[in-house]
Design a protein around this motif. Sequence first.
Motif, PDB file in Angstrom:
ATOM      1  N   THR A 162       0.829  -1.219   0.000  1.00 41.10           N
ATOM      2  CA  THR A 162       0.000   0.000   0.000  1.00 41.10           C
ATOM      3  C   THR A 162       0.861   1.266   0.000  1.00 41.10           C
ATOM      4  O   THR A 162       0.541   2.245  -0.683  1.00 41.10           O
ATOM      5  CB  THR A 162      -0.970  -0.010   1.198  1.00 41.10           C
ATOM      6  OG1 THR A 162      -1.746  -1.197   1.120  1.00 41.10           O
ATOM      7  CG2 THR A 162      -1.901   1.191   1.172  1.00 41.10           C
ATOM      8  N   LEU A 163       1.967   1.217   0.741  1.00 37.58           N
ATOM      9  CA  LEU A 163       2.915   2.342   0.742  1.00 37.58           C
ATOM     10  C   LEU A 163       3.372   2.640  -0.690  1.00 37.58           C
ATOM     11  O   LEU A 163       3.485   3.807  -1.092  1.00 37.58           O
ATOM     12  CB  LEU A 163       4.119   1.966   1.615  1.00 37.58           C
ATOM     13  CG  LEU A 163       5.246   2.971   1.804  1.00 37.58           C
ATOM     14  CD1 LEU A 163       4.771   4.158   2.625  1.00 37.58           C
ATOM     15  CD2 LEU A 163       6.430   2.328   2.526  1.00 37.58           C
ATOM     16  N   LYS A 165       1.746   2.340  -3.438  1.00 37.78           N
ATOM     17  CA  LYS A 165       0.715   3.082  -4.183  1.00 37.78           C
ATOM     18  C   LYS A 165       0.667   4.543  -3.737  1.00 37.78           C
ATOM     19  O   LYS A 165       0.548   5.453  -4.567  1.00 37.78           O
ATOM     20  CB  LYS A 165      -0.648   2.405  -3.999  1.00 37.78           C
ATOM     21  CG  LYS A 165      -0.663   1.007  -4.599  1.00 37.78           C
ATOM     22  CD  LYS A 165      -1.935   0.251  -4.246  1.00 37.78           C
ATOM     23  CE  LYS A 165      -1.813  -1.195  -4.727  1.00 37.78           C
ATOM     24  NZ  LYS A 165      -2.869  -2.055  -4.237  1.00 37.78           N
ATOM     25  N   CYS A 166       0.757   4.759  -2.424  1.00 39.50           N
ATOM     26  CA  CYS A 166       0.730   6.144  -1.909  1.00 39.50           C
ATOM     27  C   CYS A 166       1.917   6.934  -2.454  1.00 39.50           C
ATOM     28  O   CYS A 166       1.762   8.086  -2.892  1.00 39.50           O
ATOM     29  CB  CYS A 166       0.763   6.151  -0.387  1.00 39.50           C
ATOM     30  SG  CYS A 166      -0.639   5.333   0.371  1.00 39.50           S
ATOM     31  N   LEU A 169       1.686   7.914  -6.105  1.00 42.05           N
ATOM     32  CA  LEU A 169       0.825   9.091  -6.310  1.00 42.05           C
ATOM     33  C   LEU A 169       1.555  10.381  -5.953  1.00 42.05           C
ATOM     34  O   LEU A 169       1.487  11.371  -6.671  1.00 42.05           O
ATOM     35  CB  LEU A 169      -0.431   8.982  -5.434  1.00 42.05           C
ATOM     36  CG  LEU A 169      -1.466   7.944  -5.842  1.00 42.05           C
ATOM     37  CD1 LEU A 169      -2.491   7.744  -4.729  1.00 42.05           C
ATOM     38  CD2 LEU A 169      -2.155   8.359  -7.134  1.00 42.05           C
ATOM     39  N   GLU A 170       2.278  10.352  -4.829  1.00 43.74           N
ATOM     40  CA  GLU A 170       2.867  11.605  -4.324  1.00 43.74           C
ATOM     41  C   GLU A 170       4.195  11.977  -4.966  1.00 43.74           C
ATOM     42  O   GLU A 170       4.533  13.155  -5.015  1.00 43.74           O
ATOM     43  CB  GLU A 170       3.057  11.515  -2.803  1.00 43.74           C
ATOM     44  CG  GLU A 170       1.741  11.495  -2.049  1.00 43.74           C
ATOM     45  CD  GLU A 170       1.907  11.916  -0.589  1.00 43.74           C
ATOM     46  OE1 GLU A 170       2.793  12.728  -0.294  1.00 43.74           O
ATOM     47  OE2 GLU A 170       1.132  11.414   0.246  1.00 43.74           O
ATOM     48  N   GLY A 236       3.448   2.613  -9.817  1.00 43.95           N
ATOM     49  CA  GLY A 236       2.483   2.248  -8.768  1.00 43.95           C
ATOM     50  C   GLY A 236       1.967   0.825  -8.850  1.00 43.95           C
ATOM     51  O   GLY A 236       0.914   0.513  -8.287  1.00 43.95           O
TER      52      GLY A 236
END
Length: 248
Positions: A162-163, A165-166, A169-170, A236
């Motif tokens: 999950t990290l 994917k975050c 995005l950032e 991602g």
Amino acid sequence: MSEKKVILITGSSKGIGAVLLKSFALKDFDVILNYSKSEKEALTLFNEISVFSNGILKVKADVSDRDQVRDMFNQAVDRFGKVDVLINNAGLNIDDSFLNMTDEKWKKVIDTNLTGTFICSQEFAFHFKGENGHIINIGASTGIRGRKNGVNYCSAKAGVITLTKCLALELAPKIRVNCIIPGLINTEELMTRYNLYDKNNFDNKVNSIPLQRIGTPEDIFKVAYFIINEDTYINGQNIFVNGGDYMG
Ligand SMILES: NC(=O)c1ccc[n+]([C@@H]2O[C@H](COP(=O)([O-])OP(=O)(O)OC[C@H]3O[C@@H](n4cnc5c(N)ncnc54)[C@H](OP(=O)(O)O)[C@@H]3O)[C@@H](O)[C@H]2O)c1
């Protein structure tokens, strides 16, 4: 500033990380070898790579310790002027049943596998000044499907997935972030933990994998190199490298 690509691979004294490090050095990358305890293995690998490349820096740093990680990136930038690629590979298992899992075992595995990935990624991003950076996290399919006796490890790897994917995005568009999810990869750690030096166990495992073989660290290298070296549209993503053992 180095004219080559510079790659930092956490946990690269042994196993998958060691093969990745040597393979990237052979592809003419400058490499940073990181480890936390295995001094002897780190020195052996350092000497092996130094025979054909002087673009290697060896740094002892615990990935879960902010000050040690920051110092590692500072050393890398002092030496090479930059770091282009980070592979968050450092990891460990301390298995036990859920009911016997102690706070210490839980914390050590979460700190190394998940918090270490967070800290190293953030320090990488703080130090990154270029246009085309990469973070590759190393996940595990058990971070999706779970397994018995690994609540700490599976939860950490779920967090890593999950990290990824975050961060994708950032940190886009300057840094692409992907997660390679290895299947069973032939390292001393895995062979011992699953008792695969026993021929019957080994054959049973191989038979359960559609491609009919255990993976190698080189299988992971080929995919990491493709992601980093080609100008792909991949960001991602979870990329499974497991012979069809688990299909997502
Ligand atoms: N092998 C597989 O089948 C498989 C499958 C799925 C996922 N993975 C993942 O792939 C990665 C590598 O696995 P592997 O089988 O190659 O493991 P390994 O042979 O045990 O190597 C682990 C590496 O991580 C380092 N490390 C551990 N804790 C650290 C810390 N706190 N700070 C810095 N370095 C640390 C170790 O160095 P020190 O001894 O010096 O600490 C070692 O270099 C791990 O993230 C693992 O979860 C492996």
